[in-house]
Design a protein around this motif. Structure first.
Motif, PDB file in Angstrom:
ATOM      1  N   ILE A  72      19.701   2.781  -8.728  1.00 55.64           N
ATOM      2  CA  ILE A  72      19.870   3.876  -9.215  1.00 55.64           C
ATOM      3  C   ILE A  72      21.610   3.746  -9.482  1.00 55.64           C
ATOM      4  CG2 ILE A  72      20.844   6.336  -8.639  1.00 55.64           C
ATOM      5  CD1 ILE A  72      17.686   5.781  -8.520  1.00 55.64           C
ATOM      6  N   MET A  75      21.913   2.757 -12.845  1.00 54.89           N
ATOM      7  CA  MET A  75      21.158   3.139 -14.679  1.00 54.89           C
ATOM      8  C   MET A  75      22.035   4.043 -15.006  1.00 54.89           C
ATOM      9  SD  MET A  75      17.447   4.976 -14.088  1.00 54.89           S
ATOM     10  CE  MET A  75      17.645   6.386 -12.701  1.00 54.89           C
ATOM     11  N   PHE A  76      22.710   5.170 -13.356  1.00 58.50           N
ATOM     12  CA  PHE A  76      23.611   6.345 -14.143  1.00 58.50           C
ATOM     13  C   PHE A  76      25.314   5.939 -14.342  1.00 58.50           C
ATOM     14  CE2 PHE A  76      20.225   8.628 -11.246  1.00 58.50           C
ATOM     15  CZ  PHE A  76      20.363   9.696 -12.142  1.00 58.50           C
ATOM     16  N   HIS A  78      25.737   3.046 -16.013  1.00 59.56           N
ATOM     17  CA  HIS A  78      24.832   3.228 -17.789  1.00 59.56           C
ATOM     18  C   HIS A  78      25.019   4.336 -18.701  1.00 59.56           C
ATOM     19  CE1 HIS A  78      23.155   0.182 -20.663  1.00 59.56           C
ATOM     20  NE2 HIS A  78      22.505   0.833 -21.515  1.00 59.56           N
ATOM     21  N   LEU A  83      27.053   7.927 -22.258  1.00 63.28           N
ATOM     22  CA  LEU A  83      26.942   8.864 -23.283  1.00 63.28           C
ATOM     23  C   LEU A  83      28.353   9.590 -23.699  1.00 63.28           C
ATOM     24  CD1 LEU A  83      24.722  12.002 -20.505  1.00 63.28           C
ATOM     25  CD2 LEU A  83      24.412  10.968 -22.616  1.00 63.28           C
ATOM     26  N   THR A 104      30.184  15.079 -17.558  1.00 67.62           N
ATOM     27  CA  THR A 104      29.260  14.128 -17.704  1.00 67.62           C
ATOM     28  C   THR A 104      29.755  12.511 -16.049  1.00 67.62           C
ATOM     29  OG1 THR A 104      29.700  13.818 -19.770  1.00 67.62           O
ATOM     30  CG2 THR A 104      28.483  12.570 -18.761  1.00 67.62           C
ATOM     31  N   PHE A 107      28.825  14.564 -12.898  1.00 69.49           N
ATOM     32  CA  PHE A 107      27.356  14.876 -12.666  1.00 69.49           C
ATOM     33  C   PHE A 107      26.044  13.555 -12.860  1.00 69.49           C
ATOM     34  CE2 PHE A 107      22.912  15.650 -15.040  1.00 69.49           C
ATOM     35  CZ  PHE A 107      22.262  16.720 -14.105  1.00 69.49           C
ATOM     36  N   SER A 108      26.779  12.914 -13.009  1.00 70.47           N
ATOM     37  CA  SER A 108      25.596  11.489 -13.544  1.00 70.47           C
ATOM     38  C   SER A 108      26.245  10.410 -11.408  1.00 70.47           C
ATOM     39  CB  SER A 108      26.777  10.390 -13.935  1.00 70.47           C
ATOM     40  OG  SER A 108      26.779  10.771 -15.094  1.00 70.47           O
ATOM     41  N   MET A 111      24.061  13.463  -8.877  1.00 67.66           N
ATOM     42  CA  MET A 111      22.291  13.169  -9.292  1.00 67.66           C
ATOM     43  C   MET A 111      22.255  11.268  -8.606  1.00 67.66           C
ATOM     44  SD  MET A 111      20.434  14.326 -11.131  1.00 67.66           S
ATOM     45  CE  MET A 111      20.836  16.346 -11.117  1.00 67.66           C
ATOM     46  N   LEU A 114      22.229  12.058  -4.996  1.00 67.52           N
ATOM     47  CA  LEU A 114      20.997  12.752  -4.721  1.00 67.52           C
ATOM     48  C   LEU A 114      20.443  11.832  -4.486  1.00 67.52           C
ATOM     49  CD1 LEU A 114      19.575  15.451  -4.408  1.00 67.52           C
ATOM     50  CD2 LEU A 114      19.375  16.288  -7.049  1.00 67.52           C
ATOM     51  N   ALA A 115      19.562  10.920  -5.296  1.00 64.08           N
ATOM     52  CA  ALA A 115      18.567  10.168  -5.468  1.00 64.08           C
ATOM     53  C   ALA A 115      18.753   9.581  -3.958  1.00 64.08           C
ATOM     54  CB  ALA A 115      19.097   9.127  -7.141  1.00 64.08           C
TER      55      ALA A 115
ATOM     56  N   TYR B  38      18.785   9.227 -19.765  1.00 63.73           N
ATOM     57  CA  TYR B  38      19.387   9.990 -19.420  1.00 63.73           C
ATOM     58  C   TYR B  38      18.613  11.072 -18.713  1.00 63.73           C
ATOM     59  CZ  TYR B  38      23.252  11.577 -16.824  1.00 63.73           C
ATOM     60  OH  TYR B  38      24.476  12.294 -15.852  1.00 63.73           O
ATOM     61  N   ALA B  41      16.000   9.640 -16.319  1.00 60.34           N
ATOM     62  CA  ALA B  41      16.791   9.412 -15.017  1.00 60.34           C
ATOM     63  C   ALA B  41      16.867  10.895 -13.825  1.00 60.34           C
ATOM     64  CB  ALA B  41      18.365   8.775 -15.159  1.00 60.34           C
ATOM     65  N   THR B  45      15.402  11.262  -9.589  1.00 59.24           N
ATOM     66  CA  THR B  45      16.056  11.767  -9.359  1.00 59.24           C
ATOM     67  C   THR B  45      15.228  12.044  -8.648  1.00 59.24           C
ATOM     68  OG1 THR B  45      17.925  11.251  -9.790  1.00 59.24           O
ATOM     69  CG2 THR B  45      18.194  12.407  -8.288  1.00 59.24           C
ATOM     70  N   PHE B  48      12.351  11.979  -6.600  1.00 56.70           N
ATOM     71  CA  PHE B  48      12.416  10.867  -5.029  1.00 56.70           C
ATOM     72  C   PHE B  48      13.389  11.972  -3.858  1.00 56.70           C
ATOM     73  CE2 PHE B  48      14.146   7.066  -6.830  1.00 56.70           C
ATOM     74  CZ  PHE B  48      13.176   6.526  -6.228  1.00 56.70           C
ATOM     75  N   VAL B  49      13.680  13.750  -4.099  1.00 58.75           N
ATOM     76  CA  VAL B  49      13.599  14.387  -4.099  1.00 58.75           C
ATOM     77  C   VAL B  49      12.199  15.406  -3.715  1.00 58.75           C
ATOM     78  CG1 VAL B  49      14.543  16.780  -3.921  1.00 58.75           C
ATOM     79  CG2 VAL B  49      16.289  15.183  -4.935  1.00 58.75           C
TER      80      VAL B  49
END
Lengths: 125, 135
Positions: A72, A75-76, A78, A83, A104, A107-108, A111, A114-115, B38, B41, B45, B48-49
Motif C-alpha cells: 500500500i 503503491m500510493f 508511486h 500524478l 494529490t 489525498f495519497s 488513502m 485508510l487502507a 490510481y 488503488a 482501499t 479493505f475498508v
C-alpha cells in the motif's frame, strides 16, 4: 557540470536540484511494485467471489499483513509521483499546479493510511 | 523580467501538434493507464475498508464489483494493470540504456500490447476458475 550562470541560478531559472530524488524513487518503487503488485492482483483475483470469512482470514497472517502494508505504501507513493509529473507537465498556472500537487500528496497519504488502518483492524481482530 | 522569462518556458509534450505514432500512442497510454491504476488503488482501499467493516459491507462491495458496471471497471483495470506493468519494464530497460534503436522500440511496443492482452485474458481465466470454486 553546470550549464548556467550564477545570475540565472539566483533568479531561480535553473534546475531545482530536487528532481533527481523523485526520478530515482519512481524507479525504486516501480521495481518493488513488479513482484508486489503481481502477488496482490493474484490475491484479489482469487478472492473476488470469495465469501467474507475466507477473505478475512487471508489477512490474519503476519506475512500477508506486512506485505500488504508495504505494498500500500509503495503503491500510493508511486501513484503520487506519477500524478505529480502529469500535473507538472500539463498545468501551466503555477498556483493551480502547486495546489493540485499538494492536494494529490495529502489525498495519497490519506488513502494509504485508510487502507493500513483497515488492514490493522482486520489483523488485530 | 523573471516572470516574463518563466512564462515563456516550454511545457511538454504538445499532444495536439504531433501526428500519433505507435511510440507516442504507447507513451500516452502509459500515463492514461497510470491514472486508471490510481483509481484502482482507491477502489482497493475501499475494498479493505469494506472488509474491515464486516460481512454486510463486504457483500455490498462484492455485489458492486460483480455488477455489469463493476465488471466493466475491473476489465479496464486489469488491462491497465498489465499494460502499465509490461510498459513499465520496457521503461526500466530504457533507463538501463537498452533497446533504443527505432526497430527495437517498435518491436518492444508491439510485444507490450500483445503480452498485456494475453496476461489480462489469463488473469480473467484464473478469476473465473477461482470464482467457480466458491459457488
Amino acid at each position: 557540470m553546470r550549464f548556467e550562470t550564477n545570475l540565472r541560478r539566483a533568479l531561480g531559472l535553473g534546475s531545482a536540484k530536487s528532481g533527481v530524488h523523485s526520478w530515482i524513487m519512481q524507479r525504486f518503487t516501480a521495481i518493488a511494485l513488479i513482484p508486489l503488485s503481481l502477488w496482490f492482483v493474484g490475491i484479489f483475483i482469487l478472492h473476488l467471489k470469495a465469501p467474507f470469512d475466507i477473505s478475512y482470514r487471508q489477512f490474519s497472517s503476519p506475512w500477508t499483513m506486512t506485505l500488504s502494508v508495504f505494498f500500500i505504501l509503495v503503491m500510493f507513493y508511486h501513484g503520487y509521483l506519477g500524478l505529480k509529473v502529469i500535473l507538472e507537465d500539463y498545468i501551466p498556472h503555477e498556483l493551480t499546479k502547486w495546489l493540485l500537487i499538494m492536494l494529490t500528496k495529502f489525498f495519497s497519504l490519506f488513502m494509504a493510511l485508510l487502507a493500513i488502518v483497515s488492514l490493522f483492524r482486520i489483523f488485530l481482530k | 523580467m523573471r516572470s516574463l522569462l518563466k512564462k515563456k518556458r516550454p511545457l511538454s509534450p504538445h499532444l495536439q501538434v504531433y501526428k500519433i505514432q505507435i511510440t507516442s500512442l504507447l507513451s500516452i497510454m502509459h500515463r492514461g493507464t497510470g491514472i486508471v491504476l490510481y483509481g484502482g488503488a482507491i477502489l482497493w482501499t475501499l475494498w479493505f475498508v469494506a472488509l474491515a467493516e464486516g460481512p454486510h459491507a463486504y457483500v455490498e462491495m462484492q455485489n458492486f464489483l460483480l455488477s455489469p458496471f463493476g465488471l466493466m471497471m475491473l476489465v479496464g483495470w486489469s488491462f491497465s494493470f498489465f499494460y502499465h506493468l509490461c510498459n513499465g519494464i520496457r521503461h526500466l530497460m530504457w533507463d538501463l540504456g537498452l533497446g533504443y534503436d527505432m526497430s527495437t522500440v517498435r518491436l518492444s511496443g508491439g510485444l507490450v500490447v500483445v503480452t498485456s492482452l494475453l496476461l489480462s485474458c489469463i488473469a480473467w481465466m484464473i478469476g473465473i476458475w477461482a470464482g467457480g470454486n466458491y459457488t
